[in-house]
Design an enzyme around this catalytic site. Structure first.
Site, PDB file in Angstrom:
ATOM      1  N   PRO A  69      43.641  37.433  33.504  1.00  0.00           N
ATOM      2  CG  PRO A  69      43.160  36.310  35.473  1.00  0.00           C
ATOM      3  CD  PRO A  69      42.789  36.370  34.037  1.00  0.00           C
ATOM      4  CG  MET A  70      48.313  38.155  32.074  1.00  0.00           C
ATOM      5  SD  MET A  70      48.998  38.595  30.440  1.00  0.00           S
ATOM      6  CE  MET A  70      47.783  39.807  29.891  1.00  0.00           C
ATOM      7  CB  CYS A 125      49.168  30.658  39.648  1.00  0.00           C
ATOM      8  SG  CYS A 125      50.691  31.609  39.823  1.00  0.00           S
ATOM      9  CE  LYS A 151      43.623  30.943  32.518  1.00  0.00           C
ATOM     10  NZ  LYS A 151      44.501  32.112  32.386  1.00  0.00           N
ATOM     11  CG  ASN A 184      44.695  30.878  28.623  1.00  0.00           C
ATOM     12  OD1 ASN A 184      45.273  30.701  29.682  1.00  0.00           O
ATOM     13  ND2 ASN A 184      45.027  31.853  27.813  1.00  0.00           N
ATOM     14  N   GLY A 185      45.797  29.694  25.701  1.00  0.00           N
ATOM     15  CA  GLY A 185      47.132  29.201  25.384  1.00  0.00           C
ATOM     16  C   GLY A 185      47.479  29.412  23.937  1.00  0.00           C
ATOM     17  N   GLY A 234      46.028  35.966  26.991  1.00  0.00           N
ATOM     18  CA  GLY A 234      46.968  36.474  27.970  1.00  0.00           C
ATOM     19  C   GLY A 234      48.127  37.187  27.294  1.00  0.00           C
TER      20      GLY A 234
END
Length: 378
Positions: A23-24, A110, A152, A214-215, A238
């Site tokens: 999600p962005m 976030c 997450k 992720n990353g 992302g």
């Protein structure tokens, strides 16, 4: 090289290939998700923008509009943000009671100041008991409807306050069906390199549910490398897909052991941009949709030979007719450039994380922070 593609199940849903669109804020609306799905697999996961629990409970009109899914979008994946158990429970009950989503992902990653200064996002897992209560509230509220909840988070607040191993174990204990780690601290934001070794350590610590990484996945090879090095059960993508929704087709090919397609020509990119504009216009109306498309232009055109004046005009486009005219000015034969590879999107610099006063005093303190924001979307 990856010896076998990871298999991933989140609750009742087989995620194949094991790829998740992260999600962005301002990006992963129904139009962009549909575009990514058209290139990738309909059975991968494509998560909507972050939705604030309190805004759901209050039925904030903008937030309710953001919970829009396509007719054929399944499973419908929604990311939920909150800083206290009661609103998280109420929001989850509303979502499942009104059949608004098939999967709920909880945001504890976030790093932006307006979120962390209220104890939310990447700040919250430091408060272990509060974190446990919030995860438990969502899982229990979703359970009767059979809706899986995933969690997450980041490595921690900064290098002195790492939280990811505790967060993973707690989420697993409380019934989360998968955990995902963005392998940076909140202090790093999006700068520097993601520490994939942390994903491997989390995979060792969390043994009964899938662990996603992720990353720094900017190519199909990056995804294969992450799985090979960390043993993670799937990847969350992302910034790598900004202006590059076809990355999901490349990921699908890579995970299935097929040849990865070459990048599109500028003519094909123009077609994709036109499709994106029409999807946004259908979702938001032409004026608002084309305004939303502007932010994507530089990502789509990165590395291609496009003159400064045409770039400027595309970045100010306001109608579909104008979009078509401007896209007609691009060289359709221009090949996909090497300069279009690699990192994209915001990177910025590391920064001290803004936290509520006294936040780091006692990690066992379960008192909820200040009232939740009503702002969905990050």
């Amino acid at each position: 090289m990856l010896s076998a593609a990871p298999t991933l199940k989140i609750g009742p849903y087989a995620v194949d290939p094991a790829v998740v669109l992260a999600p962005m804020a301002g990006i992963t609306n129904v139009a962009f998700r549909q575009l990514c799905r058209e290139f990738g697999s309909p059975t991968s996961l494509y998560v909507c923008e972050m939705i604030t629990a309190r805004a759901i409970v209050e039925r904030d009109s903008k937030t309710m509009e953001m919970i829009t899914f396509g007719e054929h979008e399944h499973p419908r994946s929604l990311q939920l943000y909150g800083v206290e158990p009661t609103s998280m429970s109420e929001a989850t009950k509303l979502i499942v009671g009104e059949d608004r989503a098939d999967h709920i992902d909880m945001n504890f990653g976030c790093p932006v100041p307006k979120v962390t200064r209220k104890g939310g996002g990447a700040a919250l897992p430091y408060k272990r008991q509060l974190f446990r209560q919030i995860v438990r509230a969502a899982v229990r509220a979703a359970e009767p409807a059979g809706v899986p909840v995933t969690v997450k988070f980041r490595i921690g607040i900064d290098d002195e306050h790492l939280t990811y191993l505790d967060a993973g174990r707690i989420a697993e204990d409380e019934g989360a069906r998968a955990v995902a780690l963005h392998a940076r601290t909140a202090a790093q934001r999006y700068s520097g390199q993601a520490d994939w070794t942390a994903i491997a350590r989390l995979k060792e610590a969390v043994t009964s549910v899938p662990v996603l990484g992720n990353g720094d996945i900017f190519s199909a090879q990056d995804a294969l490398d992450m799985v090979a090095r960390t043993g993670c059960d799937g990847v969350v993508v992302g910034r790598g897909c900004l202006g590059r929704p076809w990355l999901f087709g490349e990921l699908q090919a890579a995970f299935r052991g097929e040849p990865v397609p070459v990048g599109p020509s500028l003519g094909r990119v123009a077609e994709i941009l036109g499709r994106h504009g029409r999807l946004l216009a259908a979702h938001l109306g032409e004026e608002k949709g084309l305004r939303d498309l502007r932010k994507h232009m530089a990502w789509y055109l990165k590395g291609f030979p496009v003159g400064a004046e045409l770039r400027r005009s595309l970045a100010m486009v306001s109608t579909l007719t104008e979009l078509d005219d401007l896209l007609g000015g691009l060289d359709p034969e221009a090949a996909f450039p090497p300069d279009a590879e690699g990192p994209r999107g915001r990177q910025g610099s590391p920064a001290k994380v803004v936290l509520p006063e006294g936040w780091l005093d006692d990690p066992e303190d379960a008192m909820t922070p200040s009232a939740e924001d009503m702002h969905s979307g990050g």
